[in-house]
Design a protein around this motif. Structure first.
Motif, PDB file in Angstrom:
ATOM      1  N   HIS A  54      29.617  57.827 100.387  1.00 23.53           N
ATOM      2  CA  HIS A  54      28.394  58.630 100.380  1.00 23.53           C
ATOM      3  C   HIS A  54      27.609  58.445 101.675  1.00 23.53           C
ATOM      4  O   HIS A  54      26.619  59.143 101.907  1.00 23.53           O
ATOM      5  N   ASP A  68      31.209  54.923  96.149  1.00 22.80           N
ATOM      6  CA  ASP A  68      29.862  54.900  96.708  1.00 22.80           C
ATOM      7  C   ASP A  68      29.844  54.760  98.228  1.00 22.80           C
ATOM      8  O   ASP A  68      29.009  55.353  98.895  1.00 22.80           O
ATOM      9  N   SER A 111      37.711  66.532 100.719  1.00 23.75           N
ATOM     10  CA  SER A 111      37.230  66.223  99.373  1.00 23.75           C
ATOM     11  C   SER A 111      35.702  66.179  99.365  1.00 23.75           C
ATOM     12  O   SER A 111      35.060  66.086 100.409  1.00 23.75           O
ATOM     13  N   ASN A 112      35.144  66.236  98.174  1.00 22.20           N
ATOM     14  CA  ASN A 112      33.710  66.039  98.010  1.00 22.20           C
ATOM     15  C   ASN A 112      33.472  64.538  97.993  1.00 22.20           C
ATOM     16  O   ASN A 112      33.695  63.879  96.973  1.00 22.20           O
ATOM     17  N   THR A 113      33.048  64.002  99.105  1.00 26.85           N
ATOM     18  CA  THR A 113      32.902  62.560  99.236  1.00 26.85           C
ATOM     19  C   THR A 113      31.870  61.996  98.260  1.00 26.85           C
ATOM     20  O   THR A 113      31.918  60.809  97.935  1.00 26.85           O
ATOM     21  N   PHE A 114      30.971  62.822  97.758  1.00 29.44           N
ATOM     22  CA  PHE A 114      29.958  62.354  96.811  1.00 29.44           C
ATOM     23  C   PHE A 114      30.507  62.212  95.400  1.00 29.44           C
ATOM     24  O   PHE A 114      29.844  61.642  94.530  1.00 29.44           O
ATOM     25  N   LYS A 115      31.709  62.688  95.161  1.00 23.37           N
ATOM     26  CA  LYS A 115      32.380  62.492  93.874  1.00 23.37           C
ATOM     27  C   LYS A 115      33.312  61.283  93.920  1.00 23.37           C
ATOM     28  O   LYS A 115      34.003  61.008  92.951  1.00 23.37           O
ATOM     29  N   ARG A 116      33.310  60.583  95.032  1.00 24.98           N
ATOM     30  CA  ARG A 116      34.234  59.469  95.225  1.00 24.98           C
ATOM     31  C   ARG A 116      33.461  58.151  95.284  1.00 24.98           C
ATOM     32  O   ARG A 116      32.299  58.082  94.883  1.00 24.98           O
ATOM     33  N   GLY A 126      34.240  69.198 100.366  1.00 19.65           N
ATOM     34  CA  GLY A 126      34.640  69.522  99.010  1.00 19.65           C
ATOM     35  C   GLY A 126      35.348  70.852  98.822  1.00 19.65           C
ATOM     36  O   GLY A 126      35.668  71.213  97.698  1.00 19.65           O
TER      37      GLY A 126
END
Length: 139
Positions: free
Chosen positions: A109, A106, A99-104, A123
Motif C-alpha cells: 500500500h 499491507d 494488480s490492485n496493490t491495495f487488495k494485497r 488494478g
C-alpha cells in the motif's frame, strides 16, 4: 511522441509467474500489440531486475522523452532511490501496477513513486499500460 515503458523486477516472468494475478501473456507479446495500436508513438521498452539500472534508465530518458510508463514492481514499495529519480527528471511519469496493490499485503500500500508521479493506474491488468499511454496523448 516518444514514450518508454520501464518494468521492474520479476515482470520479465509475465505469462509464467502467478497467472491468476498477472495473466497468461508475456509482456513482449503485449508490447507488440501496443506498438501496433499506437503507431503514431515511438514506443520503447526496458525491463530490469536491478534497481540501479532502473534509476540509470530514468536519468537517461528523463530529459528528452515525452513520457515514462513505470511499473517499478516491488521496488515501488522499497526504493527511495527510484522515487528520487522520478522527482529529479523533467519527463512526466505515470506509475502503473497490473494488480490492485491495495487488495494485497499491507506493505504494497506504500509507494515512493506515487507522490512524484503524474498519475497512478492500478488494478486493470495489462490495460493499465494502454491507459497510461493514452494519458500522455491527451496532454
Amino acid at each position: 511522441m516518444k514514450i518508454i515503458i520501464i518494468n521492474g523486477p520479476n515482470l520479465n516472468l509475465l505469462g509464467k509467474r502467478e497467472p491468476e494475478i498477472y495473466g497468461n501473456s508475456s509482456f513482449e507479446n503485449y508490447f507488440s500489440e501496443l506498438q501496433f495500436r499506437f503507431k503514431e508513438v515511438q514506443l520503447e521498452y526496458f525491463q530490469s531486475n536491478i534497481e540501479g539500472e532502473i534509476i540509470s534508465k530514468l536519468q537517461e530518458v528523463g530529459f528528452s522523452y515525452d513520457g515514462v510508463v513505470l511499473n517499478a514492481a516491488a521496488y515501488t514499495h522499497t526504493s527511495v532511490g527510484i522515487g528520487d529519480a522520478v522527482k529529479a527528471i523533467e519527463t512526466p511519469v505515470v506509475e502503473v501496477h497490473i494488480s490492485n496493490t491495495f487488495k494485497r499485503e499491507d506493505y504494497r500500500h506504500i509507494s515512493y513513486i506515487s507522490p512524484v508521479a503524474k498519475g497512478v493506474i492500478l488494478g486493470f491488468g495489462l490495460l493499465g499500460y494502454e491507459l497510461a499511454i493514452r494519458s500522455f496523448l491527451k496532454d
